[in-house]
Design a protein around this motif. Structure first.
Motif, PDB file in Angstrom:
ATOM      1  N   ASP A   1     -45.391  20.444 -44.301  1.00 40.20           N
ATOM      2  CA  ASP A   1     -44.564  21.548 -44.903  1.00 40.20           C
ATOM      3  C   ASP A   1     -43.535  21.886 -43.959  1.00 40.20           C
ATOM      4  O   ASP A   1     -43.280  21.838 -42.812  1.00 40.20           O
ATOM      5  N   TYR A   2     -42.247  21.960 -44.769  1.00 38.34           N
ATOM      6  CA  TYR A   2     -40.995  22.164 -43.987  1.00 38.34           C
ATOM      7  C   TYR A   2     -39.896  23.005 -44.768  1.00 38.34           C
ATOM      8  O   TYR A   2     -40.088  23.260 -45.626  1.00 38.34           O
ATOM      9  N   VAL A   3     -38.953  23.575 -44.018  1.00 37.38           N
ATOM     10  CA  VAL A   3     -37.871  24.168 -44.224  1.00 37.38           C
ATOM     11  C   VAL A   3     -36.641  23.473 -44.124  1.00 37.38           C
ATOM     12  O   VAL A   3     -36.346  23.370 -43.027  1.00 37.38           O
TER      13      VAL A   3
ATOM     14  N   PRO B   1     -32.264  28.272 -46.953  1.00 36.19           N
ATOM     15  CA  PRO B   1     -33.446  27.565 -46.606  1.00 36.19           C
ATOM     16  C   PRO B   1     -34.325  27.461 -47.898  1.00 36.19           C
ATOM     17  O   PRO B   1     -34.473  28.170 -48.898  1.00 36.19           O
ATOM     18  N   VAL B   2     -34.753  26.114 -47.954  1.00 36.40           N
ATOM     19  CA  VAL B   2     -35.706  25.572 -48.967  1.00 36.40           C
ATOM     20  C   VAL B   2     -37.002  25.089 -48.522  1.00 36.40           C
ATOM     21  O   VAL B   2     -37.022  24.245 -47.833  1.00 36.40           O
ATOM     22  N   LYS B   3     -37.996  25.702 -48.946  1.00 31.94           N
ATOM     23  CA  LYS B   3     -39.352  25.059 -48.695  1.00 31.94           C
ATOM     24  C   LYS B   3     -39.666  23.904 -49.339  1.00 31.94           C
ATOM     25  O   LYS B   3     -39.418  24.034 -50.505  1.00 31.94           O
ATOM     26  N   VAL B   4     -39.982  22.886 -48.558  1.00 34.41           N
ATOM     27  CA  VAL B   4     -40.421  21.596 -49.234  1.00 34.41           C
ATOM     28  C   VAL B   4     -41.627  20.940 -48.402  1.00 34.41           C
ATOM     29  O   VAL B   4     -42.281  21.563 -47.601  1.00 34.41           O
TER      30      VAL B   4
ATOM     31  N   PRO C   1     -29.168  16.836 -39.694  1.00 35.90           N
ATOM     32  CA  PRO C   1     -29.434  17.159 -38.233  1.00 35.90           C
ATOM     33  C   PRO C   1     -30.703  18.232 -38.212  1.00 35.90           C
ATOM     34  O   PRO C   1     -31.329  18.311 -37.141  1.00 35.90           O
ATOM     35  N   CYS C   2     -30.975  19.026 -39.424  1.00 40.59           N
ATOM     36  CA  CYS C   2     -32.080  20.085 -39.405  1.00 40.59           C
ATOM     37  C   CYS C   2     -33.377  19.398 -39.169  1.00 40.59           C
ATOM     38  O   CYS C   2     -34.328  20.103 -38.974  1.00 40.59           O
TER      39      CYS C   2
ATOM     40  N   ASN D   1     -40.409  16.562 -51.279  1.00 45.01           N
ATOM     41  CA  ASN D   1     -40.816  17.084 -52.466  1.00 45.01           C
ATOM     42  C   ASN D   1     -40.443  18.409 -52.684  1.00 45.01           C
ATOM     43  O   ASN D   1     -41.045  19.229 -51.665  1.00 45.01           O
ATOM     44  N   ARG D   2     -39.752  18.880 -53.641  1.00 46.88           N
ATOM     45  CA  ARG D   2     -39.358  20.029 -53.703  1.00 46.88           C
ATOM     46  C   ARG D   2     -40.307  21.052 -54.710  1.00 46.88           C
ATOM     47  O   ARG D   2     -40.121  22.071 -55.018  1.00 46.88           O
TER      48      ARG D   2
END
Length: 130
Positions: free
Chosen positions: A98-100, A107-110, A72-73, A128-129
């Motif tokens: 770019d997304y979190v 929170p993970v930046k991807v 849902p994010c 893509n992590r």
């Protein structure tokens, strides 16, 4: 495809047709997450990399609604709305953003790659992590 490994990268220009043709075992060889979903938003493909990275088993993801149950994010104008707009306008979608990710984890930046084409049975969110 007949090989056991899919020779594809996150940024390949012709990745969408490769994903459509790949067996699930080939998707499992990729070093980025693959989530394939149908026009109704139900997850139909989910690779091993994404399962391990997200901590969600295929049983918890496959057959469930991507944007309301699984992630849902991503149910916002940046991700879900882009798929809806592309489908409504019958235009291809190939965008990298770019997304979190924030659900069920810190929170993970991807980088997300959103792929869809008019008339295709499946659409894809690639994660893509790296």
């Amino acid at each position: 495809m007949t090989s056991s490994a899919l020779a594809a990268s996150f940024a390949d220009a012709a990745l969408l047709p490769q994903l459509h043709q790949a067996a699930d075992t080939e998707l499992d060889t990729l070093d980025f997450g693959v989530i394939g979903f149908d026009a109704e938003g139900f997850v139909r493909r989910y690779n091993l990399f994404e399962s391990r990275a997200a901590g969600l088993s295929p049983q918890r993801v496959l057959g469930h609604a991507l944007f309301t149950v699984v992630a849902p994010c991503m149910n916002n104008f940046l991700v879900a709305q882009r798929f809806e707009d592309a489908a409504a306008q019958a235009v291809p979608l190939d965008e990298t953003i770019d997304y979190v990710l924030t659900l069920r984890m810190r929170p993970v930046k991807v980088k997300l790659r959103l792929l869809a084409a008019p008339g295709d049975a499946l659409r894809y969110v690639l994660v893509n992590r790296g």
